[in-house]
Design an enzyme around this catalytic site. Structure first.
Site, short mmCIF file in Angstrom:
data_model
loop_
_atom_site.label_atom_id
_atom_site.label_comp_id
_atom_site.label_asym_id
_atom_site.label_seq_id
_atom_site.Cartn_x
_atom_site.Cartn_y
_atom_site.Cartn_z
N TYR A 144 -11.99 9.01 -0.36
CA TYR A 144 -10.78 8.22 -0.58
C TYR A 144 -9.79 8.58 0.53
O TYR A 144 -9.17 9.63 0.51
CB TYR A 144 -10.24 8.54 -1.97
CG TYR A 144 -8.99 7.78 -2.38
CD1 TYR A 144 -8.34 6.88 -1.53
CD2 TYR A 144 -8.46 7.94 -3.65
CE1 TYR A 144 -7.22 6.19 -1.91
CE2 TYR A 144 -7.32 7.25 -4.05
CZ TYR A 144 -6.70 6.39 -3.18
OH TYR A 144 -5.57 5.72 -3.56
N LYS B 14 -12.97 4.46 0.17
CA LYS B 14 -11.80 3.67 -0.19
C LYS B 14 -10.81 3.89 0.93
O LYS B 14 -10.40 5.03 1.19
CB LYS B 14 -11.18 4.05 -1.52
CG LYS B 14 -9.95 3.18 -1.75
CD LYS B 14 -9.11 3.51 -2.93
CE LYS B 14 -7.81 2.71 -2.83
NZ LYS B 14 -6.84 3.07 -3.86
C1 LIG Z 1 0.00 4.09 -1.11
C2 LIG Z 1 -0.44 3.34 -2.34
O1 LIG Z 1 0.04 3.60 -3.41
N1 LIG Z 1 -1.37 2.43 -2.17
C3 LIG Z 1 -1.89 1.66 -3.27
C4 LIG Z 1 -1.76 0.18 -2.98
O2 LIG Z 1 -2.32 -0.55 -4.03
C5 LIG Z 1 -0.28 -0.19 -2.83
O3 LIG Z 1 0.42 0.14 -4.00
C6 LIG Z 1 -0.11 -1.67 -2.55
O4 LIG Z 1 -0.88 -2.06 -1.45
C7 LIG Z 1 1.37 -2.02 -2.31
O5 LIG Z 1 1.79 -1.50 -1.06
C8 LIG Z 1 -3.36 2.01 -3.50
O6 LIG Z 1 -4.09 1.95 -2.31
C9 LIG Z 1 -3.46 3.41 -4.05
C10 LIG Z 1 -3.65 3.40 -5.51
O7 LIG Z 1 -3.45 2.39 -6.15
C11 LIG Z 1 -4.10 4.59 -6.22
O8 LIG Z 1 -4.53 5.55 -5.63
O9 LIG Z 1 -4.04 4.58 -7.44
#
Ligand SMILES: CC(=O)N[C@@H]([C@@H](O)[C@H](O)[C@H](O)CO)[C@@H](O)CC(=O)C(=O)O
Length: 313
Positions: free
Chosen positions: A136, A166
């Site tokens: 990840y 990921k």
């Molecule tokens: C840095 C971050 O939190 N990235 C999110 C994205 O879903 C992000 O919230 C989204 O792209 C909005 O910027 C996910 O990649 C990570 C995530 O949902 C998790 O680890 O639960």
């Protein structure tokens, strides 16, 4: 985070489905969950959380005469600052029948180069040698900026269960190179920047895992379907629509607390407060996000009832 994707949300090469296997997994997870059932007031240790998730995820629902499972796959994140803890969580994930495990880079004492990071990951993977293993990559949160493309070079020789990545970073050069340099391998490339998913699909992403799929899943599926049928103009419209919302909340300040607040808003299911040091999302944030969701047609009650969302595109 929740998965989305044209070919499954992860581990699509997993270990095969089948009602028999699922029933066995469900029994194992239920036994583990019952064995360690926490009292309501106590925080869930991670392994208990995993067991309960697996039980729920592998449970069946029914539409008419058709039975379906809530989740296709359960991939458990077992990353931790301590190698031993990570290994214990990996063993536990195998015991309760997870479909795979994922691990972030340790972020207090950070690995300083690719080999050091691979050594850590290898030790965790070895604790669950029958489970597909995912790295990840989320450098903005771990601070470990080792390029994923470098990490993947020769990784399967060191970690035979390595299954994919990921990728939660905006560096599309790095992502593209991960795909390009591994075309011969059947890796899963799961993208984690929801506002850029379409660009990653063009480069070969095989799925996605992200926070906004918890409440923008329908719109994202419309984008994925348009992409699959090569209707790139519609796919782009859907992506822009998603971007309009994400861009708006990013400017207000967006993270786990705000995600919980939006999920509560959209589902009506109270997600509870975030844990310190995080603070609850402010009232102003919730009101503004709600208004934006409504203006984009993401929140109306009809949205939940299969409404066509063309107004947004
Ligand atoms: C840095 C971050 O939190 N990235 C999110 C994205 O879903 C992000 O919230 C989204 O792209 C909005 O910027 C996910 O990649 C990570 C995530 O949902 C998790 O680890 O639960």
């Amino acid at each position: 985070a929740r998965g989305a994707g044209p070919r499954g949300s992860g581990g699509e090469k997993g270990r095969g489905g089948g009602a028999g296997r699922r029933a066995a997994l469900r029994r194992a997870a239920a036994a583990a969950a019952a064995h360690t059932r926490p009292r309501q007031t106590r925080a869930y240790p991670r392994n208990q959380l995993f067991s309960h998730w697996s039980v729920r995820g592998l449970s069946c629902g029914r539409t008419g005469s058709e039975e379906y499972f809530w989740l296709d796959q359960v991939v458990i994140h077992v990353g931790a600052l301590s190698l031993k803890e990570s290994q214990e969580l990996a063993r536990h994930a195998a015991e309760i029948g997870a479909d795979g495990i994922a691990v972030i880079a340790p972020f207090f004492l950070k690995p300083w180069d690719k080999d050091v990071l691979i050594n850590f990951l290898k030790e965790v993977a070895a604790a669950a040698p029958a489970l597909p293993f995912y790295y990840y990559h989320i450098p903005a949160l771990t601070g470990v900026k080792i390029r994923a493309e470098e990490l993947l070079d020769g990784i399967q020789e060191k970690i035979p269960t390595f299954q994919g990545l990921k990728f939660s970073d905006t560096d599309l050069l790095d992502f593209g190179q991960c795909v390009d340099q591994n075309r011969e391998r059947q890796f899963a490339f799961l993208f984690g920047v929801d506002e850029q998913l379409l660009s990653a699909l063009v480069m070969g992403a095989t799925g996605a895992v992200g926070s906004t799929y918890n409440y923008l899943g329908k719109k994202t599926n419309q984008m994925l379907e348009a992409f699959e049928r090569k209707d790139f103009s519609s796919a782009l419209n859907h992506q822009f629509c998603i971007q309009r919302f994400i861009n708006f909340v990013l400017k207000l300040g967006f993270g786990v607390s705000q995600t919980k607040a939006i999920m509560t808003l959209v589902s009506g299911i109270p997600m509870g407060p975030p844990r310190p040091p995080l603070q609850r999302a402010s009232r102003e944030f919730i009101d503004e996000a709600k208004a934006r969701l409504e203006s984009l047609d993401f929140l109306s009650s009809t949205y939940l009832k299969d409404r066509n969302l063309e107004s947004c595109s």
